[in-house]
Write a protein that holds these residues in place. Structure first.
Motif, PDB file in Angstrom:
ATOM      1  N   PHE A   1       0.837  -1.201   0.000  1.00  0.00           N
ATOM      2  CA  PHE A   1       0.000   0.000   0.000  1.00  0.00           C
ATOM      3  C   PHE A   1       0.875   1.256   0.000  1.00  0.00           C
ATOM      4  O   PHE A   1       0.659   2.178  -0.785  1.00  0.00           O
ATOM      5  CB  PHE A   1      -0.921  -0.037   1.223  1.00  0.00           C
ATOM      6  CG  PHE A   1      -1.646   1.245   1.518  1.00  0.00           C
ATOM      7  CD1 PHE A   1      -2.641   1.709   0.674  1.00  0.00           C
ATOM      8  CD2 PHE A   1      -1.362   1.977   2.667  1.00  0.00           C
ATOM      9  CE1 PHE A   1      -3.333   2.883   0.951  1.00  0.00           C
ATOM     10  CE2 PHE A   1      -2.041   3.135   2.950  1.00  0.00           C
ATOM     11  CZ  PHE A   1      -3.031   3.597   2.093  1.00  0.00           C
TER      12      PHE A   1
ATOM     13  N   TYR B   1      -7.355  -0.878  -0.121  1.00  0.00           N
ATOM     14  CA  TYR B   1      -6.576  -1.431   0.982  1.00  0.00           C
ATOM     15  C   TYR B   1      -7.352  -1.424   2.297  1.00  0.00           C
ATOM     16  O   TYR B   1      -7.065  -2.241   3.174  1.00  0.00           O
ATOM     17  CB  TYR B   1      -5.216  -0.740   1.098  1.00  0.00           C
ATOM     18  CG  TYR B   1      -4.264  -1.369   0.105  1.00  0.00           C
ATOM     19  CD1 TYR B   1      -3.471  -2.453   0.472  1.00  0.00           C
ATOM     20  CD2 TYR B   1      -4.213  -0.933  -1.211  1.00  0.00           C
ATOM     21  CE1 TYR B   1      -2.643  -3.067  -0.449  1.00  0.00           C
ATOM     22  CE2 TYR B   1      -3.393  -1.539  -2.134  1.00  0.00           C
ATOM     23  CZ  TYR B   1      -2.606  -2.617  -1.751  1.00  0.00           C
ATOM     24  OH  TYR B   1      -1.793  -3.234  -2.649  1.00  0.00           O
TER      25      TYR B   1
ATOM     26  N   LYS C   1      -8.612  -4.813   2.033  1.00  0.00           N
ATOM     27  CA  LYS C   1      -7.541  -5.804   2.185  1.00  0.00           C
ATOM     28  C   LYS C   1      -7.040  -5.878   3.624  1.00  0.00           C
ATOM     29  O   LYS C   1      -6.759  -6.971   4.132  1.00  0.00           O
ATOM     30  CB  LYS C   1      -6.376  -5.482   1.248  1.00  0.00           C
ATOM     31  CG  LYS C   1      -6.673  -5.754  -0.209  1.00  0.00           C
ATOM     32  CD  LYS C   1      -5.452  -5.487  -1.072  1.00  0.00           C
ATOM     33  CE  LYS C   1      -5.744  -5.832  -2.520  1.00  0.00           C
ATOM     34  NZ  LYS C   1      -4.522  -5.725  -3.343  1.00  0.00           N
TER      35      LYS C   1
END
Length: 162
Positions: free
Chosen positions: A71, A119, A122
């Protein structure tokens, strides 16, 4: 400047500081070992700060840090592109060129938002929703602390991770 805009700028600065650190450290620093050492210390301080604030278990940390590093790398690339766009505006540009530059900058900011949303999902596969919220708060707090210390001491000293 809105609170959201200033928060975004603080997060961008922290991301920049911390994503430049590994490359600078690996290359022996930016023009000297001492500067690279400071950036490495800053990176290590951020890792400790976030790990502590988010209360990562060892198992969570093993899943989380590869995602977070990915990220950070992607965010850094977007920030670099955005900085180049902002720097490109000159007195010699026509109005359509300036408009195009702004449209590109807006598109870049949208990509950054999309990255954060991607993200966000995630991160929840590695840590709890509450820990994801704590992560984003920890990033903001770390950035504020770095700015405060750099402004007050002329350099990034060790940051208390508690």
């Amino acid at each position: 400047m809105s609170i959201l805009s200033s928060t975004f700028r603080l997060l961008s600065l922290a991301a920049l500081l911390l994503t430049v650190a590994p490359a600078a450290h690996a290359q022996g620093g930016l023009g000297g070992g001492r500067k690279g050492q400071r950036l490495g210390q800053l990176e290590n301080a951020k890792i400790a700060f976030i790990t502590n604030r988010v209360s990562l278990t060892q198992d969570q940390a093993q899943k989380f840090w590869p995602l977070y590093n990915e990220f950070s790398t992607r965010r850094r690339e977007l920030n670099r592109s955005g900085r180049l766009l902002r720097r490109d505006v000159t007195d010699g540009m026509t109005d359509p060129e300036i408009r195009d530059n702004f449209n590109q900058a807006f598109a870049m900011r949208q990509q950054e938002l999309n990255l954060e949303k991607e993200y966000f999902e995630k991160f929840q596969k590695a840590v709890s929703l509450r820990q994801v919220a704590q992560l984003f708060q920890a990033e903001r707090d770390f950035t504020k602390e770095v700015i405060k210390r750099v402004a007050g001491a002329g350099g990034p000293p060790a940051i208390d991770t508690n």
